[in-house]
Design a protein around this motif. Sequence first.
Motif, short mmCIF file in Angstrom:
data_model
loop_
_atom_site.label_atom_id
_atom_site.label_comp_id
_atom_site.label_asym_id
_atom_site.label_seq_id
_atom_site.Cartn_x
_atom_site.Cartn_y
_atom_site.Cartn_z
N ASN A 4 4.87 93.15 88.52
CA ASN A 4 5.44 93.99 87.48
C ASN A 4 4.73 93.78 86.15
O ASN A 4 4.45 94.74 85.42
CB ASN A 4 6.94 93.70 87.31
CG ASN A 4 7.76 94.21 88.48
OD1 ASN A 4 7.45 95.23 89.07
ND2 ASN A 4 8.82 93.48 88.82
N GLN A 7 1.19 95.33 86.31
CA GLN A 7 1.28 96.78 86.22
C GLN A 7 1.58 97.23 84.80
O GLN A 7 1.03 98.23 84.31
CB GLN A 7 2.38 97.30 87.16
CG GLN A 7 2.50 98.82 87.20
CD GLN A 7 1.23 99.49 87.67
OE1 GLN A 7 0.67 99.11 88.70
NE2 GLN A 7 0.75 100.48 86.92
N GLY A 8 2.43 96.48 84.11
CA GLY A 8 2.72 96.78 82.72
C GLY A 8 1.48 96.65 81.84
O GLY A 8 1.24 97.49 80.96
N ASP A 11 -0.73 99.69 82.41
CA ASP A 11 -0.19 100.89 81.76
C ASP A 11 -0.29 100.81 80.24
O ASP A 11 -0.33 101.84 79.56
CB ASP A 11 1.27 101.10 82.16
CG ASP A 11 1.43 101.46 83.63
OD1 ASP A 11 0.41 101.81 84.27
OD2 ASP A 11 2.56 101.37 84.15
N LYS A 90 17.50 103.38 81.93
CA LYS A 90 16.48 103.20 82.97
C LYS A 90 16.18 101.73 83.24
O LYS A 90 15.48 101.40 84.19
CB LYS A 90 15.20 103.94 82.56
CG LYS A 90 14.19 104.14 83.68
CD LYS A 90 13.05 105.02 83.21
CE LYS A 90 11.93 105.06 84.23
NZ LYS A 90 12.33 105.69 85.50
N VAL A 114 5.62 106.27 78.30
CA VAL A 114 5.06 105.68 79.52
C VAL A 114 6.17 105.02 80.35
O VAL A 114 6.19 105.13 81.58
CB VAL A 114 3.97 104.64 79.16
CG1 VAL A 114 3.53 103.86 80.40
CG2 VAL A 114 2.77 105.35 78.54
N ALA A 115 7.09 104.33 79.69
CA ALA A 115 8.18 103.65 80.40
C ALA A 115 9.07 104.66 81.12
O ALA A 115 9.48 104.44 82.27
CB ALA A 115 9.00 102.81 79.43
N HIS A 118 7.57 105.93 84.27
CA HIS A 118 7.40 104.92 85.33
C HIS A 118 8.39 105.16 86.46
O HIS A 118 9.57 105.43 86.23
CB HIS A 118 7.60 103.53 84.75
CG HIS A 118 7.43 102.41 85.74
ND1 HIS A 118 6.21 102.06 86.25
CD2 HIS A 118 8.35 101.58 86.31
CE1 HIS A 118 6.37 101.05 87.09
NE2 HIS A 118 7.65 100.75 87.14
N ALA A 119 7.92 105.09 87.68
CA ALA A 119 8.79 105.32 88.84
C ALA A 119 9.79 104.18 89.01
O ALA A 119 9.42 103.01 88.95
CB ALA A 119 7.94 105.47 90.10
N LEU A 122 13.23 99.93 85.30
CA LEU A 122 12.28 99.12 84.53
C LEU A 122 12.67 97.65 84.55
O LEU A 122 13.76 97.30 84.12
CB LEU A 122 12.22 99.63 83.09
CG LEU A 122 11.76 101.08 82.92
CD1 LEU A 122 11.99 101.54 81.48
CD2 LEU A 122 10.30 101.23 83.29
N TYR A 126 7.83 93.95 83.49
CA TYR A 126 7.01 95.15 83.35
C TYR A 126 6.97 95.59 81.89
O TYR A 126 5.91 95.94 81.36
CB TYR A 126 7.56 96.29 84.22
CG TYR A 126 6.87 97.61 83.94
CD1 TYR A 126 5.62 97.89 84.48
CD2 TYR A 126 7.45 98.56 83.09
CE1 TYR A 126 4.97 99.09 84.21
CE2 TYR A 126 6.80 99.75 82.80
CZ TYR A 126 5.57 100.01 83.37
OH TYR A 126 4.93 101.21 83.08
N LEU A 130 3.85 95.89 79.43
CA LEU A 130 3.55 97.19 78.82
C LEU A 130 3.42 97.09 77.30
O LEU A 130 2.61 97.79 76.69
CB LEU A 130 4.66 98.19 79.18
CG LEU A 130 4.58 99.59 78.57
CD1 LEU A 130 3.32 100.31 79.05
CD2 LEU A 130 5.82 100.39 78.92
#
Length: 230
Positions: A4, A7-8, A11, A90, A114-115, A118-119, A122, A126, A130
């Motif tokens: 996570n 990935q953050g 992004d 979220k 962007v958050a 995100h799929a 959160l 992450y 980010l």
Amino acid sequence: MKNNFIQGLRDGMPIMAGYFAVSFSFGIMAVKGGLSVFQAAFISMTNMTSAGQFAGLQVIAAGGTVAELILTQLIINLRYALMSLSLSQKLSEGITFRQRLVIAFANTDEIFAVAMAHAGSLKFMYMVGLQILPILGWTAGTAIGAAAGSVLPAALTSALGVALYGMFIAVVVPAARRVRPVLATALLAVGFSCILYILHVSAGVSIILCTVAASAVMAFIRPLEGGMEE
């Protein structure tokens, strides 16, 4: 947890690049307004609000009062309260109150966009990944811009200020192409913004009114069906 965070970071890299360019301009303007390199960098490190910082700098340079500075920041940055309310829906259930405070510190327009794109829910790590690079980029860009501002041509420093708008468009357009209601909401907000500009409404108030109005109209026309995971 590690995935996570990574990935953050990925992004957040494009946001960091955009923030570096824009904060470079802020650093130049801050020094020209009478602030030291340290003061300019400290403002960026503790605020993370582009429009608010530029507006606040104008108040400081003009010798305005603390009350004027507070009122200016309240009006311009009130939109972050709306964004935080949306973002909180979220966040994963395991995020604590203190972790929410950490996330709230750098809930800027671009990070929020962007958050929200995100799929899934959160995770805290992450969000840390980010936000950490944009924070560093915003602070470093300010410091370097403040230190090098006297040797750069005015045309270049002016061009750097456009980078943030281009980056934000790049964040919104892909989501608008995939989801029609997102495109409709963005177009509504643009329309409301044009009307308020003609009516000479201030930028800070205009952003809030456009956000609320466009969201309210689309919430009535196309209410969200299902949970946030969808």
